[in-house]
Design a protein around this motif. Sequence first.
Motif, PDB file in Angstrom:
ATOM      1  N   GLU A 208       5.433  -6.525  -1.888  1.00 13.70           N
ATOM      2  CA  GLU A 208       4.422  -7.046  -0.961  1.00 13.70           C
ATOM      3  C   GLU A 208       3.021  -6.838  -1.550  1.00 13.70           C
TER       4      GLU A 208
ATOM      5  N   SER B  79      -0.448 -10.066  -0.515  1.00 13.16           N
ATOM      6  CA  SER B  79      -0.486 -10.167   0.951  1.00 13.16           C
ATOM      7  C   SER B  79      -1.712  -9.426   1.524  1.00 13.16           C
TER       8      SER B  79
ATOM      9  N   LEU C 192       9.555  -6.738   6.670  1.00 11.72           N
ATOM     10  CA  LEU C 192      10.048  -7.017   5.308  1.00 11.72           C
ATOM     11  C   LEU C 192      11.574  -6.869   5.255  1.00 11.72           C
TER      12      LEU C 192
ATOM     13  N   GLY D 278      -1.580  -5.783   1.407  1.00  9.92           N
ATOM     14  CA  GLY D 278      -1.366  -5.195   0.077  1.00  9.92           C
ATOM     15  C   GLY D 278      -2.183  -3.937  -0.191  1.00  9.92           C
TER      16      GLY D 278
ATOM     17  N   SER E 264       2.515  -9.463  -4.183  1.00 15.99           N
ATOM     18  CA  SER E 264       2.433 -10.843  -3.683  1.00 15.99           C
ATOM     19  C   SER E 264       1.016 -11.210  -3.259  1.00 15.99           C
TER      20      SER E 264
END
Length: 209
Positions: free
Chosen positions: A59, A64, A88, A67, A62
């Motif tokens: 995560e 996000s 998740l 993050g 990615s």
Amino acid sequence: MGSIVDAANKEVNGTASEKRPAVIFVLGGPGSGKGTQCAYIVEYFGYTHLSAGDLLRAEIKSGSENGTMIQNMIKEGKIVPSEVTIKLLQKAIQENGNDKFLIDGFPRNEENRAAFEKVTGIEPKFVLFFDCPEEEMERRLLGRNQGREDDNIETIRKRFKVFLESSLPVIQYYEAKGKVRKIHAAKPIEDVLQEVKAVFSPEAEKVEA
Ligand SMILES: Nc1ncnc2c1ncn2[C@@H]1O[C@H](COP(=O)(O)OP(=O)(O)OP(=O)(O)O)[C@@H](O)[C@H]1O
Ligand SMILES: Nc1ccn([C@@H]2O[C@H](COP(=O)(O)O)[C@@H](O)[C@H]2O)c(=O)n1
Ligand SMILES: [Mg+2]
């Protein structure tokens, strides 16, 4: 065909009870060998391995919006809010066709445990607990060499403290329900695997059912 209760469950939990997968929680201190043994359980017994830590690290990568928060918590050895981790895990379960999962490194505290049960309606079949002395776990983590930001002595000590204060009580909770399968993890990988295999043997699985 699902019943009205199943349909209602589906609406509340996102998973119809008849389709709820079998889940085994894999717990133990940092570096006790959870990930290593899960890889073998996948190979020998057909489970899908979901590591909560790996999902959180993915995560971060990615990009996000969570993050930075996740990265800071991991660096400090702290436990990320359940809402984030459970989303998740749910997504990973739903995207996978398997009906049996090893959930590694979760639940890490009482909040994780209660929220997962409430949101998914899933009770673990049992808890596989890797019991290992700190001294050995510390040696393993310092030698792991996988570039993890939390494998440094300062963060490792914080992770041990969190394990003792927040994660052990979860194991004790399941112990009181007769659900803990304890593995003596301070042995060579092959010897630990023999103990793990015994827990997953057809005879042992019959007793679980
Ligand atoms: N029985 C064992 N004996 C010696 N080394 C081991 C053993 N099991 C695992 N290791 C090694 O110890 C390190 C930590 O193992 P692993 O990543 O499986 O632990 P973990 O419990 O998943 O840790 P974490 O909670 O930090 O994710 C790895 O380098 C692994 O190769
Ligand atoms: N339920 C969880 C699991 C993990 N974390 C965070 O990730 C770190 C690494 O976890 P590993 O299982 O891969 O060692 C852990 O120290 C926590 O910061 C979490 O918050 N919640
Ligand atoms: Mg791991």
